[in-house]
Design a protein around this motif. Structure first.
Motif, PDB file in Angstrom:
ATOM      1  N   UNK A  39      19.943 -13.048  39.367  1.00  0.00           N
ATOM      2  CA  UNK A  39      20.310 -13.534  37.957  1.00  0.00           C
ATOM      3  C   UNK A  39      19.277 -13.156  37.226  1.00  0.00           C
ATOM      4  N   UNK A  40      17.898 -13.033  37.322  1.00  0.00           N
ATOM      5  CA  UNK A  40      16.906 -12.751  36.393  1.00  0.00           C
ATOM      6  C   UNK A  40      16.491 -11.372  36.725  1.00  0.00           C
ATOM      7  N   UNK A  41      17.166 -10.551  37.272  1.00  0.00           N
ATOM      8  CA  UNK A  41      16.593  -9.192  37.751  1.00  0.00           C
ATOM      9  C   UNK A  41      16.610  -8.350  36.328  1.00  0.00           C
ATOM     10  N   UNK A  42      17.367  -8.421  35.298  1.00  0.00           N
ATOM     11  CA  UNK A  42      17.183  -7.695  34.205  1.00  0.00           C
ATOM     12  C   UNK A  42      15.894  -7.794  33.233  1.00  0.00           C
ATOM     13  N   UNK A  43      15.075  -9.068  33.669  1.00  0.00           N
ATOM     14  CA  UNK A  43      14.150  -9.230  32.653  1.00  0.00           C
ATOM     15  C   UNK A  43      12.718  -8.960  33.720  1.00  0.00           C
ATOM     16  N   UNK A  44      12.816  -8.231  34.706  1.00  0.00           N
ATOM     17  CA  UNK A  44      11.825  -7.886  35.632  1.00  0.00           C
ATOM     18  C   UNK A  44      10.768  -8.899  36.193  1.00  0.00           C
ATOM     19  N   UNK A  45      11.273 -10.290  36.348  1.00  0.00           N
ATOM     20  CA  UNK A  45      10.447 -11.045  36.969  1.00  0.00           C
ATOM     21  C   UNK A  45      10.052 -10.716  38.276  1.00  0.00           C
ATOM     22  N   UNK A  46       8.702 -11.011  38.596  1.00  0.00           N
ATOM     23  CA  UNK A  46       8.071 -11.338  39.773  1.00  0.00           C
ATOM     24  C   UNK A  46       8.319 -12.604  40.372  1.00  0.00           C
ATOM     25  N   UNK A  47       8.828 -12.545  41.523  1.00  0.00           N
ATOM     26  CA  UNK A  47       9.155 -13.830  42.252  1.00  0.00           C
ATOM     27  C   UNK A  47       8.316 -14.245  43.406  1.00  0.00           C
ATOM     28  N   UNK A  48       7.943 -15.621  43.453  1.00  0.00           N
ATOM     29  CA  UNK A  48       6.983 -16.024  44.521  1.00  0.00           C
ATOM     30  C   UNK A  48       7.520 -17.182  45.264  1.00  0.00           C
ATOM     31  N   UNK A  49       7.899 -17.360  46.551  1.00  0.00           N
ATOM     32  CA  UNK A  49       8.412 -18.420  47.043  1.00  0.00           C
ATOM     33  C   UNK A  49       7.238 -19.370  47.819  1.00  0.00           C
ATOM     34  N   UNK A  50       6.904 -20.366  47.259  1.00  0.00           N
ATOM     35  CA  UNK A  50       5.636 -21.129  47.373  1.00  0.00           C
ATOM     36  C   UNK A  50       6.433 -22.652  47.846  1.00  0.00           C
ATOM     37  N   UNK A  51       5.408 -23.144  48.739  1.00  0.00           N
ATOM     38  CA  UNK A  51       5.682 -24.530  49.054  1.00  0.00           C
ATOM     39  C   UNK A  51       4.159 -25.210  48.780  1.00  0.00           C
ATOM     40  N   UNK A  52       4.053 -26.087  47.600  1.00  0.00           N
ATOM     41  CA  UNK A  52       2.789 -26.621  47.451  1.00  0.00           C
ATOM     42  C   UNK A  52       2.500 -27.681  48.455  1.00  0.00           C
ATOM     43  N   UNK A  53       3.589 -28.234  48.984  1.00  0.00           N
ATOM     44  CA  UNK A  53       3.085 -29.302  50.145  1.00  0.00           C
ATOM     45  C   UNK A  53       2.520 -28.472  51.247  1.00  0.00           C
ATOM     46  N   UNK A  54       3.041 -27.333  51.702  1.00  0.00           N
ATOM     47  CA  UNK A  54       2.658 -26.958  53.118  1.00  0.00           C
ATOM     48  C   UNK A  54       1.996 -25.922  52.834  1.00  0.00           C
ATOM     49  N   UNK A  55       1.496 -25.679  51.443  1.00  0.00           N
ATOM     50  CA  UNK A  55       0.397 -24.252  51.238  1.00  0.00           C
ATOM     51  C   UNK A  55       1.020 -22.732  51.601  1.00  0.00           C
ATOM     52  N   UNK A  56       2.303 -22.772  51.694  1.00  0.00           N
ATOM     53  CA  UNK A  56       3.059 -21.525  52.015  1.00  0.00           C
ATOM     54  C   UNK A  56       3.184 -20.774  50.806  1.00  0.00           C
ATOM     55  N   UNK A  57       2.742 -19.584  50.785  1.00  0.00           N
ATOM     56  CA  UNK A  57       2.622 -18.386  49.661  1.00  0.00           C
ATOM     57  C   UNK A  57       1.648 -18.764  48.668  1.00  0.00           C
TER      58      UNK A  57
END
Length: 91
Positions: A39-57
């Protein structure tokens, strides 16, 4: 945040990153992540999958943001404060 708002950031040559916060690693499937990225590919966004609770990413996001002026924006109760707390070890 609406795609239109993120697109307007590109007009001002501002980078866009989208941390996708999940409470548990399993909350957001890879298929949903693919749909969001598509959906957001045309704006060139960088993605981060994170879990604030589990400190993942969090370390990857922290390294990426180091030395950058950053704004977290989004709807209420989506995890902005949780991400900030995780980034700065403010449990």
């Amino acid at each position: 945040m609406a795609k239109e708002n993120l697109t307007s950031l590109k007009i001002y040559n501002l980078e866009t990153e989208l941390p996708i916060n999940s409470w548990y690693k399993e909350d957001i499937s890879n298929e949903i992540i693919k749909l969001i990225k598509n959906y957001y590919k045309d704006i060139g966004a960088k993605f981060f999958k994170v879990s604030a609770l589990n400190k993942v990413g969090i370390d990857e996001l922290k390294d990426y943001l180091k030395g950058r002026l950053t704004v977290l924006a989004g709807q209420s109760a989506v995890g902005k404060t949780s991400i900030i707390n995780a980034l700065f070890d403010l449990d």
